[in-house]
Design a protein around this motif. Structure first.
Motif, PDB file in Angstrom:
ATOM      1  N   ARG A 131      11.801  -0.527   8.779  1.00 53.70           N
ATOM      2  CA  ARG A 131      12.637  -1.719   9.205  1.00 53.70           C
ATOM      3  C   ARG A 131      13.975  -1.663   8.564  1.00 53.70           C
ATOM      4  N   TRP A 132      14.892  -0.816   8.811  1.00 52.19           N
ATOM      5  CA  TRP A 132      16.137  -0.615   8.163  1.00 52.19           C
ATOM      6  C   TRP A 132      17.045  -1.818   8.246  1.00 52.19           C
ATOM      7  N   GLU A 133      17.225  -2.257   9.697  1.00 54.27           N
ATOM      8  CA  GLU A 133      18.023  -3.401   9.916  1.00 54.27           C
ATOM      9  C   GLU A 133      17.735  -4.658   8.949  1.00 54.27           C
ATOM     10  N   GLU A 134      16.564  -4.856   8.896  1.00 50.11           N
ATOM     11  CA  GLU A 134      15.857  -6.103   8.020  1.00 50.11           C
ATOM     12  C   GLU A 134      16.258  -5.644   6.460  1.00 50.11           C
ATOM     13  N   ALA A 135      16.060  -4.410   6.132  1.00 52.74           N
ATOM     14  CA  ALA A 135      16.436  -3.746   4.712  1.00 52.74           C
ATOM     15  C   ALA A 135      18.018  -4.242   4.388  1.00 52.74           C
ATOM     16  N   GLN A 136      18.954  -3.958   5.408  1.00 56.82           N
ATOM     17  CA  GLN A 136      20.006  -4.271   5.414  1.00 56.82           C
ATOM     18  C   GLN A 136      20.417  -5.762   4.932  1.00 56.82           C
ATOM     19  N   VAL A 137      19.826  -6.802   5.606  1.00 61.13           N
ATOM     20  CA  VAL A 137      19.746  -8.162   5.287  1.00 61.13           C
ATOM     21  C   VAL A 137      19.418  -8.315   3.835  1.00 61.13           C
ATOM     22  N   ALA A 183       4.862  -3.502  -8.563  1.00 60.94           N
ATOM     23  CA  ALA A 183       3.729  -2.485  -8.714  1.00 60.94           C
ATOM     24  C   ALA A 183       3.113  -1.800  -7.374  1.00 60.94           C
ATOM     25  N   LEU A 184       3.167  -2.552  -6.296  1.00 60.93           N
ATOM     26  CA  LEU A 184       2.959  -2.304  -5.231  1.00 60.93           C
ATOM     27  C   LEU A 184       3.837  -1.191  -4.592  1.00 60.93           C
ATOM     28  N   LEU A 185       5.156  -1.204  -4.729  1.00 63.89           N
ATOM     29  CA  LEU A 185       6.108  -0.160  -4.429  1.00 63.89           C
ATOM     30  C   LEU A 185       5.580   0.909  -4.945  1.00 63.89           C
ATOM     31  N   GLY A 186       5.243   1.061  -6.221  1.00 59.60           N
ATOM     32  CA  GLY A 186       5.046   1.994  -7.086  1.00 59.60           C
ATOM     33  C   GLY A 186       3.714   2.969  -6.481  1.00 59.60           C
ATOM     34  N   ALA A 187       2.719   1.949  -5.799  1.00 53.72           N
ATOM     35  CA  ALA A 187       1.739   2.438  -5.300  1.00 53.72           C
ATOM     36  C   ALA A 187       1.866   2.761  -3.665  1.00 53.72           C
ATOM     37  N   LYS A 188       3.214   2.626  -3.243  1.00 59.35           N
ATOM     38  CA  LYS A 188       3.471   2.920  -1.774  1.00 59.35           C
ATOM     39  C   LYS A 188       2.725   1.903  -0.674  1.00 59.35           C
ATOM     40  N   GLY A 189       2.340   0.716  -1.452  1.00 57.01           N
ATOM     41  CA  GLY A 189       2.006  -0.432  -0.361  1.00 57.01           C
ATOM     42  C   GLY A 189       2.987  -1.211  -0.070  1.00 57.01           C
ATOM     43  N   TRP A 190       3.828  -0.649   0.896  1.00 57.22           N
ATOM     44  CA  TRP A 190       5.180  -1.171   1.459  1.00 57.22           C
ATOM     45  C   TRP A 190       4.946  -2.497   2.120  1.00 57.22           C
ATOM     46  N   GLU A 191       3.736  -2.601   2.860  1.00 63.45           N
ATOM     47  CA  GLU A 191       3.849  -4.023   3.716  1.00 63.45           C
ATOM     48  C   GLU A 191       3.382  -4.996   2.692  1.00 63.45           C
ATOM     49  N   ASP A 192       2.438  -4.526   1.858  1.00 57.25           N
ATOM     50  CA  ASP A 192       1.945  -5.877   1.038  1.00 57.25           C
ATOM     51  C   ASP A 192       3.031  -6.183   0.173  1.00 57.25           C
ATOM     52  N   ALA A 193       3.969  -5.093  -0.365  1.00 58.89           N
ATOM     53  CA  ALA A 193       5.054  -5.297  -1.139  1.00 58.89           C
ATOM     54  C   ALA A 193       5.887  -6.300  -0.713  1.00 58.89           C
ATOM     55  N   ASP A 194       6.219  -6.062   0.801  1.00 50.99           N
ATOM     56  CA  ASP A 194       7.258  -6.861   1.302  1.00 50.99           C
ATOM     57  C   ASP A 194       6.733  -8.513   1.570  1.00 50.99           C
ATOM     58  N   ILE A 242      13.746  -2.403  -0.227  1.00 51.41           N
ATOM     59  CA  ILE A 242      13.138  -1.054  -0.394  1.00 51.41           C
ATOM     60  C   ILE A 242      11.787  -0.886   0.435  1.00 51.41           C
ATOM     61  N   ALA A 243      10.855  -1.998   0.517  1.00 53.46           N
ATOM     62  CA  ALA A 243       9.715  -2.143   1.258  1.00 53.46           C
ATOM     63  C   ALA A 243      10.039  -1.953   2.773  1.00 53.46           C
ATOM     64  N   LEU A 244      10.889  -2.859   3.154  1.00 51.95           N
ATOM     65  CA  LEU A 244      11.373  -2.773   4.452  1.00 51.95           C
ATOM     66  C   LEU A 244      11.832  -1.514   5.354  1.00 51.95           C
ATOM     67  N   GLY A 245      12.655  -0.960   4.328  1.00 53.12           N
ATOM     68  CA  GLY A 245      13.170   0.540   4.602  1.00 53.12           C
ATOM     69  C   GLY A 245      12.107   1.608   4.541  1.00 53.12           C
ATOM     70  N   GLN A 246      11.118   1.409   3.946  1.00 52.44           N
ATOM     71  CA  GLN A 246      10.112   2.352   3.772  1.00 52.44           C
ATOM     72  C   GLN A 246       9.219   2.235   4.880  1.00 52.44           C
ATOM     73  N   THR A 247       9.199   1.080   5.614  1.00 52.39           N
ATOM     74  CA  THR A 247       8.282   0.966   6.732  1.00 52.39           C
ATOM     75  C   THR A 247       9.033   1.095   8.022  1.00 52.39           C
TER      76      THR A 247
END
Length: 351
Positions: free
Chosen positions: A144-150, A77-88, A137-142
């Motif tokens: 942090r693409w390297e961590e998103a890859q992991v 739900a937080l991804l839908g609300a674009k609350g990326w850091e809280d979603a992570d 997804i959450a990491l990429g939108q903040t």
């Protein structure tokens, strides 16, 4: 003592029932911000319940699974609300709880619908895969693409390890972030591969991203007629080719994506395990047809014609999938900004 134990058990059942309802409300709620409010309550109740069961191994372990479900659902739900850091943060907690879960079978973790008769959709393994997908997804939108890859690599690992149960070829559950999009990933594994490629591109690994895109399965292609239906991956490959300096190859790929396609029929892959792929998408199209105004405009001429004759639903009367992939559309599909710009530049050159 027996009466007290019975009362405690009854209260626990009551609270678990309340949590289950809140999870359901959160799943069915169309507004992500309202969904987060329902799921905040579910998380709070599950955390209190878990705290009250310290020392009661069996019950505490089961409630650990329930709490993990709450974090996965709220993260979505937080991804839908674009609350990326809280979603992570929620997905991190969910993965930690799920990795430490010791309970047996029968525990349902994530309350999302997928294909009919699916035996893995509410499993611990699916919950882990979804949590890693959401975390990536959450990491990429903040940024942090390297961590998103992991995260996406771990997701692919979970899916591969559980391939014998069909988890890798299972549909992306309905209600999950970016699921059900026209041209989107038909299976969990294809989705994770595309997400990994996007993360690589976001991290600056252009060649690595292109390699993943070129290698992933872009089907199904019912009847082997040359119409692979994973359009997202095909469009991303065009943008990656163009960004890597392969303008001619990008042009060829784009022309293939712009070939007039028939409306997506039911999936009929050669692999028997994959016969169930896209059932949810077909049901979605059937329901959409019931409420869709059948008057459409031809994409090129603007002439009013029936939708059934106009082309692929949702493409303004066109039957060319490439029409879907505008700068605005791929931004909404959370592509990294550089790849979005590649597509915009490619289309802006008169293609």
């Amino acid at each position: 003592a027996a009466a007290a134990a019975a009362a405690a058990a009854a209260m626990q059942d009551k609270v678990e029932g309340e949590i289950s309802k809140l999870l359901k409300y959160g799943r069915l709620e169309g507004d992500p911000y309202t969904a987060v409010e329902f799921l905040d309550q579910a998380v709070a109740k599950a955390e209190r319940l878990r705290g009250s069961l310290v020392g009661q191994a069996g019950d505490a372990d089961r409630v650990q699974g329930i709490l993990a479900s709450c974090f996965v659902a709220r993260g979505n739900a937080l991804l839908g609300a674009k609350g990326w850091e809280d979603a992570d943060k929620d997905f991190q907690r969910a993965v930690g709880l799920l990795e430490g879960y010791k309970g047996g079978g029968g525990q349902k973790f994530v309350f999302y619908e997928a294909s009919a008769n699916c035996t893995v959709c509410n499993s611990r393994e699916m919950a882990v895969a979804l949590a890693l997908d959401g975390q990536g997804i959450a990491l990429g939108q903040t940024g942090r693409w390297e961590e998103a890859q992991v995260a996406f690599t771990k997701c692919l690992g979970v899916l591969a390890v559980n391939a014998s149960s069909g988890l890798d070829v299972e549909e992306v559950p309905r209600g999950w972030t970016l699921s059900g999009l026209r041209g989107g990933a038909p299976t969990m594994f294809q989705r994770a591969q595309l997400n990994l490629a996007l993360a690589k591109y976001g991290a600056g690994d252009r060649e690595g991203a292109l390699k993943v895109l070129q290698g992933l399965d872009k089907g199904p292609d019912p009847g082997d007629r040359g119409y692979p239906q994973f359009w997202d991956a095909r469009a991303a490959q065009v943008a990656a080719l163009y960004g890597n300096g392969f303008g001619g190859k990008a042009e060829l790929e784009w022309k293939q994506l712009c070939v007039s396609h028939p409306p997506p029929p039911p999936s009929r892959p050669n692999n028997k395990v994959k016969l169930a792929v896209n059932r949810a998408a077909q049901r979605m199209l059937d329901m959409e047809a019931l409420v869709t105004d059948n008057r459409c405009e031809d994409f090129d001429s603007g002439t009013q014609i029936p939708c059934d004759d106009a082309g692929i639903p949702g493409l303004g009367g066109s039957s060319s999938p490439c029409v879907l992939y505008t700068e605005r559309e791929v931004t909404a599909r959370l592509w990294p900004s550089e790849l979005v710009q590649n597509l915009a530049d490619f289309r802006g050159q008169g293609t």
